[in-house]
Structures are given as C-alpha cells and as structure tokens.
Design a protein around this motif. Structure first.
Motif, PDB file in Angstrom:
ATOM      1  N   HIS A   7       0.860  -1.170   0.000  1.00 11.94           N
ATOM      2  CA  HIS A   7       0.000   0.000   0.000  1.00 11.94           C
ATOM      3  C   HIS A   7       0.898   1.221   0.000  1.00 11.94           C
ATOM      4  CE1 HIS A   7      -4.071  -1.547   0.872  1.00 11.94           C
ATOM      5  NE2 HIS A   7      -3.446  -2.563   1.450  1.00 11.94           N
ATOM      6  N   ASP A  28      -7.538   4.030  -0.450  1.00 14.10           N
ATOM      7  CA  ASP A  28      -7.249   2.808   0.308  1.00 14.10           C
ATOM      8  C   ASP A  28      -5.817   2.737   0.828  1.00 14.10           C
ATOM      9  OD1 ASP A  28      -7.949   0.347   1.448  1.00 14.10           O
ATOM     10  OD2 ASP A  28      -7.240  -0.770  -0.297  1.00 14.10           O
ATOM     11  N   HIS A  52      -8.878   3.668   5.039  1.00 16.59           N
ATOM     12  CA  HIS A  52      -9.540   3.049   6.189  1.00 16.59           C
ATOM     13  C   HIS A  52      -8.546   2.312   7.080  1.00 16.59           C
ATOM     14  CE1 HIS A  52      -9.905  -1.385   4.881  1.00 16.59           C
ATOM     15  NE2 HIS A  52      -9.092  -0.798   4.027  1.00 16.59           N
ATOM     16  N   HIS A  53      -7.255   2.550   6.870  1.00 14.67           N
ATOM     17  CA  HIS A  53      -6.247   1.854   7.671  1.00 14.67           C
ATOM     18  C   HIS A  53      -5.909   2.654   8.928  1.00 14.67           C
ATOM     19  CE1 HIS A  53      -5.675   0.018   3.659  1.00 14.67           C
ATOM     20  NE2 HIS A  53      -5.560  -1.073   4.399  1.00 14.67           N
ATOM     21  N   GLY A  79     -11.623   0.757   2.036  1.00 15.18           N
ATOM     22  CA  GLY A  79     -11.189   1.913   1.247  1.00 15.18           C
ATOM     23  C   GLY A  79     -12.199   2.254   0.159  1.00 15.18           C
ATOM     24  N   ASP A 113     -12.587  -7.217   0.685  1.00 15.81           N
ATOM     25  CA  ASP A 113     -11.679  -6.794   1.755  1.00 15.81           C
ATOM     26  C   ASP A 113     -12.152  -7.353   3.102  1.00 15.81           C
ATOM     27  OD1 ASP A 113      -9.290  -5.638   2.400  1.00 15.81           O
ATOM     28  OD2 ASP A 113     -10.047  -3.591   2.535  1.00 15.81           O
TER      29      ASP A 113
HETATM   30 MN   LIG Z   1      -8.161  -1.770   2.293  1.00 19.06          MN
END
Ligand SMILES: [Mn+2]
Length: 174
Positions: A7, A28, A52-53, A79, A113
């Motif tokens: 990511h 994301d 969303h992390h 995300g 996810d």
């Molecule tokens: Mn994700």
C-alpha cells in the motif's frame, strides 16, 4: 500499479514529481505516508488520502479522510467505501449523481476486503450493490462463475467465487 503487494506512495513519489501532477488522490492507503506526503507538498502538490487503515501519527501534509481517525461510526468500511462516500460528497457539491452508478463496485470492495457485515451501513451497501451489478467485468466474472454461484450474486457467492480471483491478481507481486 505496485510491483508487489503493498500500500501507499513510497514507490511512486519520484514518478509523481517527475510527471508534474498537481493533485494526487490516494485511495485505500496513504494515511501513514507522512514522509512521502511532506515531499510531495514541498513540490507544491496537493494530496487527498481516502483511507480506512489505522494510523499512529498525524499526517500534516495531506487531506486525510479516514473512518478510523474520526468519529465516523462505521469502522468496518473498506477503502472502497471511503472513496464512495467522498464521491457522494463531490456529487452533492456538483449537483450530480455519479456515485450511485458504482455501488456494485463498493459492494465488491467491501466484500473482497472482508469487512464485517455486522455493520449496518456496510451490509446495506453490499446488499444494494449486488442487487444491481452494472460493471461489465463484474458481470463477466459472475456469468463465468454462474454455476458455482448458483445463479445468485450475494455476499457469500462473491466472497467464494469472485473475490479470490481479484485478490490473487492484486496481491501476486510480479
Ligand atoms: Mn483496504
């Protein structure tokens, strides 16, 4: 595209700077890319993170929209969901309604996810999105797996017979 399963911005900062982009939207990912965002900002670029992390530190050089870092009640939102809510907001500003056309992909993203379906918002979007699949590739995948999916597009059939193909491609590295 990333070279491996990763990511964030780290492997793309130099390319972004070289190509003279002015606005970088990071879906994301990106909340934790503090060094990369600082570098991009120092080159006059604006960064919008839609993520969303979880994140340990504040990212002062980007606009961070992240359901884990605010009072947004749905923490089980991927995300894809955060991006979709951002698109809905842009729709509201522009008095358009493009976001509604992508609910199938938001459903797919949340399913693939492995977001918890005990979240009412996530579950509702998944139901609604799978009820009206428009994306041609999603349609193609569900037609090809129609026998295994018993002719139904729902959370279980997508989780077993569509999501694994997409996750395998995205995470397979080189
Ligand atoms: Mn994700």
């Amino acid at each position: 595209m990333h070279q491996g399963k990763q990511h964030g911005l780290a492997d793309h900062v130099d390319e972004i700077i070289k190509n003279n982009y002015k606005l970088i939207i990071v879906p994301d990912a990106g909340s934790n890319d503090i060094i990369e965002c600082a570098k991009l900002r120092s080159y006059g670029k604006a960064v919008i993170v839609l993520d969303h992390h979880l994140c340990d530190e504040e990212n002062p050089d980007a606009i961070v929209i992240n359901n884990q870092l605010c009072e947004y009640s749905n923490k089980a939102f991927s995300g894809a969901g955060v991006v979709w809510q951002f698109c809905r907001y842009i729709d509201k500003l522009l008095k358009t309604s493009y976001a509604e056309d992508y609910l199938d992909l938001v459903a797919l993203g949340n399913c693939a996810d492995m977001m918890s379906m005990t979240s009412i918002e996530t579950k509702h979007i998944v139901n609604k999105g799978f009820h009206n699949v428009k994306n041609p590739f999603f349609v193609f995948l569900s037609e090809k797996n129609n026998y295994s999916m018993k002719n139904k597009i729902n959370h279980t059939s997508v989780a077993f017979y569509i999501a694994p193909y997409l996750n395998a491609i995205c995470r397979s590295g080189t």
